[in-house]
Design a protein around this motif. Structure first.
Motif, PDB file in Angstrom:
ATOM      1  N   ARG A 135    -121.389 -50.315 133.502  1.00 43.50           N
ATOM      2  CA  ARG A 135    -120.348 -49.458 132.932  1.00 43.50           C
ATOM      3  C   ARG A 135    -119.042 -50.237 132.984  1.00 43.50           C
ATOM      4  NH1 ARG A 135    -121.140 -48.499 138.179  1.00 43.50           N
ATOM      5  NH2 ARG A 135    -119.461 -47.785 139.549  1.00 43.50           N
ATOM      6  N   ARG A 136    -118.031 -49.682 132.386  1.00 46.30           N
ATOM      7  CA  ARG A 136    -116.747 -50.357 132.304  1.00 46.30           C
ATOM      8  C   ARG A 136    -116.144 -50.628 133.682  1.00 46.30           C
ATOM      9  NH1 ARG A 136    -111.818 -48.271 128.390  1.00 46.30           N
ATOM     10  NH2 ARG A 136    -110.105 -49.358 129.410  1.00 46.30           N
ATOM     11  N   GLU A 137    -116.367 -49.739 134.624  1.00 42.41           N
ATOM     12  CA  GLU A 137    -115.738 -49.850 135.956  1.00 42.41           C
ATOM     13  C   GLU A 137    -116.611 -50.572 136.978  1.00 42.41           C
ATOM     14  OE1 GLU A 137    -114.291 -46.744 133.464  1.00 42.41           O
ATOM     15  OE2 GLU A 137    -116.285 -46.944 134.360  1.00 42.41           O
ATOM     16  N   GLN A 138    -117.786 -51.046 136.599  1.00 41.01           N
ATOM     17  CA  GLN A 138    -118.735 -51.586 137.582  1.00 41.01           C
ATOM     18  C   GLN A 138    -118.181 -52.781 138.357  1.00 41.01           C
ATOM     19  OE1 GLN A 138    -122.340 -53.398 136.035  1.00 41.01           O
ATOM     20  NE2 GLN A 138    -123.500 -52.766 137.838  1.00 41.01           N
ATOM     21  N   ILE A 139    -117.760 -53.813 137.674  1.00 41.21           N
ATOM     22  CA  ILE A 139    -117.294 -55.020 138.361  1.00 41.21           C
ATOM     23  C   ILE A 139    -116.015 -54.767 139.157  1.00 41.21           C
ATOM     24  CG2 ILE A 139    -116.484 -57.382 138.032  1.00 41.21           C
ATOM     25  CD1 ILE A 139    -119.504 -56.985 137.686  1.00 41.21           C
ATOM     26  N   PRO A 140    -115.016 -54.037 138.630  1.00 39.49           N
ATOM     27  CA  PRO A 140    -113.839 -53.739 139.459  1.00 39.49           C
ATOM     28  C   PRO A 140    -114.177 -52.986 140.741  1.00 39.49           C
ATOM     29  CG  PRO A 140    -113.374 -53.274 137.159  1.00 39.49           C
ATOM     30  CD  PRO A 140    -114.832 -53.580 137.248  1.00 39.49           C
ATOM     31  N   GLU A 141    -115.103 -52.024 140.651  1.00 42.06           N
ATOM     32  CA  GLU A 141    -115.429 -51.251 141.853  1.00 42.06           C
ATOM     33  C   GLU A 141    -116.206 -52.085 142.862  1.00 42.06           C
ATOM     34  OE1 GLU A 141    -115.214 -46.663 140.434  1.00 42.06           O
ATOM     35  OE2 GLU A 141    -117.174 -47.614 140.263  1.00 42.06           O
ATOM     36  N   LEU A 142    -117.110 -52.941 142.396  1.00 46.68           N
ATOM     37  CA  LEU A 142    -117.821 -53.821 143.317  1.00 46.68           C
ATOM     38  C   LEU A 142    -116.861 -54.819 143.963  1.00 46.68           C
ATOM     39  CD1 LEU A 142    -121.112 -54.520 141.321  1.00 46.68           C
ATOM     40  CD2 LEU A 142    -120.911 -53.242 143.462  1.00 46.68           C
ATOM     41  N   GLY A 186    -124.149 -46.923 150.766  1.00 48.53           N
ATOM     42  CA  GLY A 186    -122.724 -46.941 150.439  1.00 48.53           C
ATOM     43  C   GLY A 186    -122.486 -47.122 148.954  1.00 48.53           C
ATOM     44  N   ASP A 187    -122.063 -46.064 148.264  1.00 42.37           N
ATOM     45  CA  ASP A 187    -121.808 -46.148 146.832  1.00 42.37           C
ATOM     46  C   ASP A 187    -120.634 -47.087 146.541  1.00 42.37           C
ATOM     47  OD1 ASP A 187    -123.853 -44.399 146.477  1.00 42.37           O
ATOM     48  OD2 ASP A 187    -122.609 -42.677 145.939  1.00 42.37           O
ATOM     49  N   ASP A 188    -120.620 -47.617 145.312  1.00 37.12           N
ATOM     50  CA  ASP A 188    -119.582 -48.588 144.967  1.00 37.12           C
ATOM     51  C   ASP A 188    -118.240 -47.950 144.658  1.00 37.12           C
ATOM     52  OD1 ASP A 188    -120.214 -47.456 142.540  1.00 37.12           O
ATOM     53  OD2 ASP A 188    -120.900 -49.300 141.587  1.00 37.12           O
ATOM     54  N   ASP A 189    -118.179 -46.614 144.529  1.00 38.28           N
ATOM     55  CA  ASP A 189    -116.898 -45.963 144.218  1.00 38.28           C
ATOM     56  C   ASP A 189    -116.341 -45.178 145.397  1.00 38.28           C
ATOM     57  OD1 ASP A 189    -118.842 -44.027 144.184  1.00 38.28           O
ATOM     58  OD2 ASP A 189    -118.213 -43.096 142.303  1.00 38.28           O
ATOM     59  N   ASN A 190    -116.872 -45.364 146.588  1.00 35.51           N
ATOM     60  CA  ASN A 190    -116.347 -44.706 147.786  1.00 35.51           C
ATOM     61  C   ASN A 190    -115.229 -45.536 148.417  1.00 35.51           C
ATOM     62  OD1 ASN A 190    -118.130 -42.604 147.501  1.00 35.51           O
ATOM     63  ND2 ASN A 190    -119.500 -43.244 149.147  1.00 35.51           N
ATOM     64  N   THR A 191    -114.501 -44.898 149.328  1.00 34.76           N
ATOM     65  CA  THR A 191    -113.470 -45.583 150.110  1.00 34.76           C
ATOM     66  C   THR A 191    -113.872 -45.525 151.578  1.00 34.76           C
ATOM     67  OG1 THR A 191    -111.766 -44.936 148.517  1.00 34.76           O
ATOM     68  CG2 THR A 191    -111.014 -45.625 150.698  1.00 34.76           C
ATOM     69  N   HIS A 195    -115.306 -39.746 149.310  1.00 28.73           N
ATOM     70  CA  HIS A 195    -116.088 -39.773 148.074  1.00 28.73           C
ATOM     71  C   HIS A 195    -115.144 -39.846 146.876  1.00 28.73           C
ATOM     72  CE1 HIS A 195    -119.727 -39.320 145.756  1.00 28.73           C
ATOM     73  NE2 HIS A 195    -119.233 -38.291 145.097  1.00 28.73           N
ATOM     74  N   THR A 196    -114.390 -40.956 146.828  1.00 30.41           N
ATOM     75  CA  THR A 196    -113.493 -41.167 145.693  1.00 30.41           C
ATOM     76  C   THR A 196    -114.325 -41.567 144.477  1.00 30.41           C
ATOM     77  OG1 THR A 196    -113.182 -43.407 146.554  1.00 30.41           O
ATOM     78  CG2 THR A 196    -111.455 -41.815 147.009  1.00 30.41           C
ATOM     79  N   GLN A 197    -113.892 -41.155 143.312  1.00 28.93           N
ATOM     80  CA  GLN A 197    -114.622 -41.464 142.087  1.00 28.93           C
ATOM     81  C   GLN A 197    -113.643 -41.929 141.014  1.00 28.93           C
ATOM     82  OE1 GLN A 197    -116.509 -37.490 141.863  1.00 28.93           O
ATOM     83  NE2 GLN A 197    -118.450 -38.584 141.731  1.00 28.93           N
ATOM     84  N   THR A 198    -114.022 -42.995 140.344  1.00 30.47           N
ATOM     85  CA  THR A 198    -113.216 -43.483 139.241  1.00 30.47           C
ATOM     86  C   THR A 198    -113.662 -42.792 137.956  1.00 30.47           C
ATOM     87  OG1 THR A 198    -113.021 -45.640 140.309  1.00 30.47           O
ATOM     88  CG2 THR A 198    -112.481 -45.539 137.976  1.00 30.47           C
ATOM     89  N   LYS A 199    -112.706 -42.292 137.190  1.00 31.09           N
ATOM     90  CA  LYS A 199    -113.042 -41.642 135.935  1.00 31.09           C
ATOM     91  C   LYS A 199    -113.526 -42.682 134.935  1.00 31.09           C
ATOM     92  CE  LYS A 199    -111.306 -38.384 132.481  1.00 31.09           C
ATOM     93  NZ  LYS A 199    -110.143 -37.574 132.024  1.00 31.09           N
ATOM     94  N   SER A 200    -114.746 -42.509 134.478  1.00 31.43           N
ATOM     95  CA  SER A 200    -115.352 -43.494 133.597  1.00 31.43           C
ATOM     96  C   SER A 200    -114.888 -43.290 132.158  1.00 31.43           C
ATOM     97  CB  SER A 200    -116.875 -43.395 133.665  1.00 31.43           C
ATOM     98  OG  SER A 200    -117.476 -44.394 132.871  1.00 31.43           O
ATOM     99  N   VAL A 245    -116.458 -54.586 130.474  1.00 35.64           N
ATOM    100  CA  VAL A 245    -115.185 -53.865 130.421  1.00 35.64           C
ATOM    101  C   VAL A 245    -114.716 -53.674 128.985  1.00 35.64           C
ATOM    102  CG1 VAL A 245    -112.751 -53.936 131.093  1.00 35.64           C
ATOM    103  CG2 VAL A 245    -114.521 -54.662 132.707  1.00 35.64           C
ATOM    104  N   ALA A 246    -114.798 -54.722 128.183  1.00 34.98           N
ATOM    105  CA  ALA A 246    -114.316 -54.660 126.805  1.00 34.98           C
ATOM    106  C   ALA A 246    -115.128 -55.606 125.942  1.00 34.98           C
ATOM    107  CB  ALA A 246    -112.829 -55.013 126.731  1.00 34.98           C
TER     108      ALA A 246
END
Length: 421
Positions: free
Chosen positions: A154-161, A244-249, A358-363, A394-395
Motif C-alpha cells: 500500500r502507499r504507506e507500507q514503506i514509511p510505516e516499516l 507487532g503491527d507496522d502502524d502501532n506506536t 493502536h495508531t493507524q495511518t489513514k490509507s 507510494v506513487a
C-alpha cells in the motif's frame, strides 16, 4: 530380470470369505447340489492350514486394536479441554461447538497450520554497535524477542516499516519477522531491511484467494500463520513471541516488560475502539477480567498487540492455530495454547500504563504523476525520485491520466516541459 522370477501369490480367503462364497452359490443353483460339491471338495482337498489360522489370527488382532482405538478417543474426549479437543480435531464439546458455530468458526477457518513459508531474505547478524547507550555484548544473556510484523502492499507500507524500524533499532536481542501479503518478494524491501542492520527474516505469505472478497477480510492472518510456521520449523523454544503491527506506536519500556514473560503476559493497548483502550482488569496482582468495548462472546477480548507468549510455553501445544475470522484471531490463538486466567502475567505496572498504542495511518490511493517519459532521464532528479517512489508503492507516473505535472518557480506554476526541456 525376467518376470519368471516373480510368482504371483494365490489369493487366500478367510472363513468369512468362504461362507460368503457358499451363500452366493446357493443363490445361483440349488443349495443341496452346492453342499454336496462342497462336502466332496472338503474331503478330497482340505483347506490349507494357513487359510484358517490367518482368518482367526486377523480377527484376534483386530478386536484389541479396535477396542484400544475406541478407548483412546473416549479418553481424549472426556479428559481434554474443549479447546484442546478443537485443536486436535476431536470436536470441542456441545458448548464449544455451539459457540464456534454461532461465530461462524467452521472447519475452513480452523484449517491446520501447515503454511508454505517462502523466505525472500534473512540475516542473523546484528550489525548495530550500540543500543540504549550500551554495546550489544552486554545484552547477550537476554532472551530473544521474535517480533512478528504482518504487512501488505500500500502507499504507506514503506514509511510505516521505516518508522517501526527506528524503534526496533533501540531494542537488543530482537529478531524481526516481516511477513508480506503478496505473491512475490519485494526487492526494495529486502534492501531496506538489510540496511537497518537488525536481524530479520523477510517472507511472503499471501492471503488465500477464498478470503480476499470477504468484508471485512481476515487481513494479517496468513502472515502471522506463516511466522508461526517459521518458528515451528526452526524448533525455537527459547525466546518471546510478540505480534507487532507496522502502524502501532511502541514505548521502549514495552520490550523490557515482555522479555520477562514466563507463559503469557498481557498489558493494555491504547486507542482501541469506543473506550480508547483494551486490556486486563487486575485485582491484587491477578488478572480477573477484561475491559473492551467489543466482547462478542470472546473468552480473551484483547488486542493483538496486548500480549506476549513464551516460546517454551507455546512449544507444549503442537496444535497452535489462528483462524481466518476477523475479530477472533487473538481469542482463538490464545485458546489454542491452552491459556487459563491464572496463567496470565499482568505487565505495565499492573496494567495501569499504556506501553503500546493502536495508531493507524489513514490509507490513500496511490499517487499519480502525469509526466512524459522522455523527461524521466538524468536531466533532473525526478526520474530517480519517481522510480524509487514506484518501488515503494507510494506513487506512479503516467502519460495519459490526470493533469500534467506542474512545477513552480518564483511562486508561479509552469508545465514540466518548460522547466525540463
Amino acid at each position: 530380470m525376467s518376470s519368471a522370477h516373480y510368482q504371483a501369490l494365490e489369493p487366500q480367503t478367510s472363513d468369512e470369505d468362504n461362507e460368503d462364497i457358499e451363500r452366493r452359490q446357493c443363490n445361483s443353483r440349488s443349495c443341496t447340489a452346492s453342499a454336496t460339491t462342497t462336502t466332496t471338495t472338503t474331503a478330497s482337498h482340505p483347506p490349507h492350514p494357513m487359510v484358517r489360522k490367518g482368518g482367526v489370527a486377523r480377527r484376534r488382532c483386530l478386536v484389541p486394536l479396535v477396542a484400544g482405538a475406541l478407548f483412546f478417543v473416549a479418553f481424549c474426549y472426556l479428559t481434554l479441554s474443549g479447546d484442546t479437543r478443537l485443536a486436535l480435531g476431536l470436536g470441542g464439546g456441545a458448548e464449544d461447538s455451539e459457540e464456534l458455530s454461532h461465530h461462524g468458526l467452521d472447519g475452513m477457518n480452523f484449517r491446520p497450520l501447515n503454511e508454505t513459508v517462502h523466505i525472500c531474505s534473512e540475516s542473523y547478524e546484528d550489525r548495530r554497535q550500540f543500543m540504549q547507550d550500551k554495546p550489544q555484548s552486554e545484552y547477550g544473556q537476554l532472551p530473544v524477542i521474535y517480533f512478528v510484523t504482518p504487512t501488505y502492499p500500500r502507499r504507506e507500507q514503506i514509511p510505516e516499516l521505516t518508522r517501526l524500524a527506528h524503534t526496533l533499532l533501540h531494542v537488543p536481542r530482537l529478531h524481526w519477522l516481516v511477513a508480506d501479503d503478496q505473491e512475490k518478494c519485494n526487492g526494495f524491501m529486502d534492501t531496506l531491511l538489510h540496511r537497518f542492520g537488525i536481524p530479520f527474516t523477510h517472507m511472503v505469505s499471501p492471503m488465500p484467494s477464498k478470503f480476499r472478497n470477504e468484508k471485512p477480510a481476515p487481513r494479517g492472518v496468513a502472515n502471522r500463520r506463516a511466522a508461526l510456521q517459521w518458528l515451528r520449523q526452526h524448533n525455537l523454544t527459547n525466546g518471546i513471541l510478540y505480534f507487532g503491527d507496522d502502524d502501532n506506536t511502541y514505548d521502549l519500556r514495552l520490550f523490557s516488560e515482555i522479555r520477562k514473560t514466563q507463559r503469557v503476559s498481557m498489558f493494555p493497548v491504547g486507542l482501541i475502539a469506543d473506550y480508547g483502550v483494551s486490556g486486563p482488569v487486575v485485582r491484587k496482582g491477578k488478572v480477573v477480567a477484561f475491559l473492551d468495548s467489543w466482547v462478542a462472546g470472546r473468552r480473551w477480548p484483547v488486542d493483538m498487540a496486548g500480549f506476549a507468549v513464551s516460546l517454551e510455553y507455546m512449544a507444549q501445544y503442537p496444535y497452535v492455530n489462528m483462524p481466518y475470522k476477523p475479530g477472533y484471531e487473538e481469542d482463538l490463538f490464545l485458546r489454542s495454547i491452552g491459556l487459563q486466567m491464572n496463567l496470565i502475567e499482568p505487565r505495565g505496572n499492573n496494567c495501569t500504563e499504556i506501553l503500546v498504542w493502536h495508531t493507524q495511518t489513514k490509507s490513500k490511493k496511490l499517487g499519480m504523476v502525469r509526466l512524459e517519459s522522455k523527461y524521466l532521464d538524468d536531466r533532473s532528479n525526478l526520474g530517480a525520485l519517481l522510480h524509487n517512489l514506484k518501488l515503494m508503492g507510494v506513487a506512479s507516473t503516467t502519460e495519459s491520466e490526470g493533469r500534467d505535472a506542474l512545477i513552480s518557480k518564483n511562486g508561479k506554476e509552469k508545465p514540466h516541459s518548460k522547466i525540463l526541456s
